[in-house]
Design an enzyme around this catalytic site. Structure first.
Site, PDB file in Angstrom:
ATOM      1  N   HIS A 225      26.240  10.820   9.894  1.00 22.80           N
ATOM      2  CA  HIS A 225      26.894  11.934   8.855  1.00 22.80           C
ATOM      3  C   HIS A 225      28.105  12.513   9.453  1.00 22.80           C
ATOM      4  O   HIS A 225      29.357  12.716   8.669  1.00 22.80           O
ATOM      5  CB  HIS A 225      26.049  13.081   8.710  1.00 22.80           C
ATOM      6  CG  HIS A 225      24.603  12.690   8.335  1.00 22.80           C
ATOM      7  ND1 HIS A 225      24.275  11.869   6.988  1.00 22.80           N
ATOM      8  CD2 HIS A 225      23.433  12.673   8.928  1.00 22.80           C
ATOM      9  CE1 HIS A 225      22.918  11.788   7.011  1.00 22.80           C
ATOM     10  NE2 HIS A 225      22.504  12.044   7.785  1.00 22.80           N
TER      11      HIS A 225
ATOM     12  N   CYS B  28      30.608  33.132  -7.841  1.00 24.48           N
ATOM     13  CA  CYS B  28      31.165  33.449  -9.059  1.00 24.48           C
ATOM     14  C   CYS B  28      29.933  33.357 -10.104  1.00 24.48           C
ATOM     15  O   CYS B  28      28.946  33.597  -9.859  1.00 24.48           O
ATOM     16  CB  CYS B  28      32.503  32.954  -9.474  1.00 24.48           C
ATOM     17  SG  CYS B  28      32.103  30.720  -9.628  1.00 24.48           S
TER      18      CYS B  28
ATOM     19  N   HIS C 287      23.392  17.290   6.590  1.00 21.91           N
ATOM     20  CA  HIS C 287      24.114  15.797   6.206  1.00 21.91           C
ATOM     21  C   HIS C 287      25.797  16.150   6.239  1.00 21.91           C
ATOM     22  O   HIS C 287      26.616  15.239   6.176  1.00 21.91           O
ATOM     23  CB  HIS C 287      23.676  15.335   5.074  1.00 21.91           C
ATOM     24  CG  HIS C 287      22.127  14.581   5.341  1.00 21.91           C
ATOM     25  ND1 HIS C 287      21.588  13.842   4.386  1.00 21.91           N
ATOM     26  CD2 HIS C 287      21.508  14.830   6.274  1.00 21.91           C
ATOM     27  CE1 HIS C 287      20.536  13.282   5.130  1.00 21.91           C
ATOM     28  NE2 HIS C 287      20.447  14.042   6.225  1.00 21.91           N
TER      29      HIS C 287
ATOM     30  N   ASP D 187      34.073  36.762  -7.337  1.00 21.14           N
ATOM     31  CA  ASP D 187      34.895  37.349  -8.649  1.00 21.14           C
ATOM     32  C   ASP D 187      33.889  38.297  -9.323  1.00 21.14           C
ATOM     33  O   ASP D 187      32.648  38.684  -8.900  1.00 21.14           O
ATOM     34  CB  ASP D 187      35.349  36.357  -9.616  1.00 21.14           C
ATOM     35  CG  ASP D 187      34.299  35.496 -10.550  1.00 21.14           C
ATOM     36  OD1 ASP D 187      33.106  35.938 -10.308  1.00 21.14           O
ATOM     37  OD2 ASP D 187      34.498  34.695 -11.429  1.00 21.14           O
TER      38      ASP D 187
ATOM     39  N   THR E 287      29.026  30.967 -12.200  1.00 19.09           N
ATOM     40  CA  THR E 287      28.273  29.683 -12.253  1.00 19.09           C
ATOM     41  C   THR E 287      28.259  29.050 -10.702  1.00 19.09           C
ATOM     42  O   THR E 287      27.457  28.301 -10.336  1.00 19.09           O
ATOM     43  CB  THR E 287      29.017  28.611 -12.926  1.00 19.09           C
ATOM     44  OG1 THR E 287      30.246  28.452 -12.643  1.00 19.09           O
ATOM     45  CG2 THR E 287      28.931  29.020 -14.374  1.00 19.09           C
ATOM     46  N   GLY E 288      29.269  29.654 -10.013  1.00 17.67           N
ATOM     47  CA  GLY E 288      29.287  28.916  -8.618  1.00 17.67           C
ATOM     48  C   GLY E 288      30.478  27.706  -8.506  1.00 17.67           C
ATOM     49  O   GLY E 288      30.750  27.167  -7.561  1.00 17.67           O
TER      50      GLY E 288
HETATM   51  C1  RB5 Z   1      34.066  34.252 -15.144  1.00 18.79           C
HETATM   52  O1  RB5 Z   1      33.967  34.478 -16.489  1.00 18.79           O
HETATM   53  C2  RB5 Z   1      33.543  32.835 -14.925  1.00 18.79           C
HETATM   54  O2  RB5 Z   1      34.161  31.784 -15.522  1.00 18.79           O
HETATM   55  C3  RB5 Z   1      33.540  32.623 -13.322  1.00 18.79           C
HETATM   56  O3  RB5 Z   1      32.724  33.617 -12.872  1.00 18.79           O
HETATM   57  C4  RB5 Z   1      32.956  31.366 -13.046  1.00 18.79           C
HETATM   58  O4  RB5 Z   1      31.630  31.077 -13.545  1.00 18.79           O
HETATM   59  C5  RB5 Z   1      33.907  30.113 -13.206  1.00 18.79           C
HETATM   60  O5  RB5 Z   1      33.395  29.126 -12.587  1.00 18.79           O
END
Ligand code: RB5
Length: 148
Positions: A133, A65, A98, A8, A67-68
């Site tokens: 695993h 994204c 694993h 994103d 935070t991932g």
């Molecule tokens: C976008 O602002 C943010 O929420 C997205 O990139 C992500 O971190 C969501 O988990």
């Protein structure tokens, strides 16, 4: 090896760095978007990317994204996907050895491009150990088949 990659807006800059890495390693990839820093909803890029991996069109996926976390949640909703959110090389390696993770997710607002590149390299190089695993990931699949 064929990689499906997506991000994103929060992961857009880091995705560009990872694409440079894939190109330098001559790894074939398809970019599922987004293609600018304009705000988008992460499920709109993460789900199609993960679905393409689940269909077997790609060997693995990398989704980024802010935070991932959001893209990891999305990818793990797709049947057959084992997505791992990794911000260190040990977890990245273990997620392959694993968990046979077929999607790696990272946060572009959490780590820098140097560490992210190391994580991707470790993740792509590590293989699944199988054995006990294998039994464990089969149990995940059995649950998935019952639940859907
Ligand atoms: C976008 O602002 C943010 O929420 C997205 O990139 C992500 O971190 C969501 O988990």
């Amino acid at each position: 090896m064929k990689i499906a990659i997506a991000s994103d807006h929060g992961g857009f800059e880091l995705k560009k760095e990872i694409i440079k890495l894939l190109e330098s390693k001559k790894i074939d990839y398809t970019d599922f978007g987004t293609f600018s820093a304009e705000s988008v909803d992460y499920p709109d890029v993460a789900i199609p990317c993960a679905e393409a991996v689940a269909r077997g069109q790609f060997d693995k996926g990398i989704i980024i994204c802010g935070t991932g976390i959001g893209v990891c949640i999305c990818a793990n909703k797709v049947k057959g996907i084992r997505a791992a959110l990794c911000h260190d090389t040990f977890s990245a390696r273990m997620s392959r050895m694993h968990n046979d993770a077929n999607v790696l997710t990272m946060g572009g607002r959490v780590i820098g491009p140097g560490l992210a590149a190391d994580i991707v390299e470790e993740w792509l190089d590590a293989g699944f150990e199988g054995g006990r695993h294998q039994r464990r990931i089969e149990k995940i699949g059995e649950y998935e088949n019952k639940a859907q």
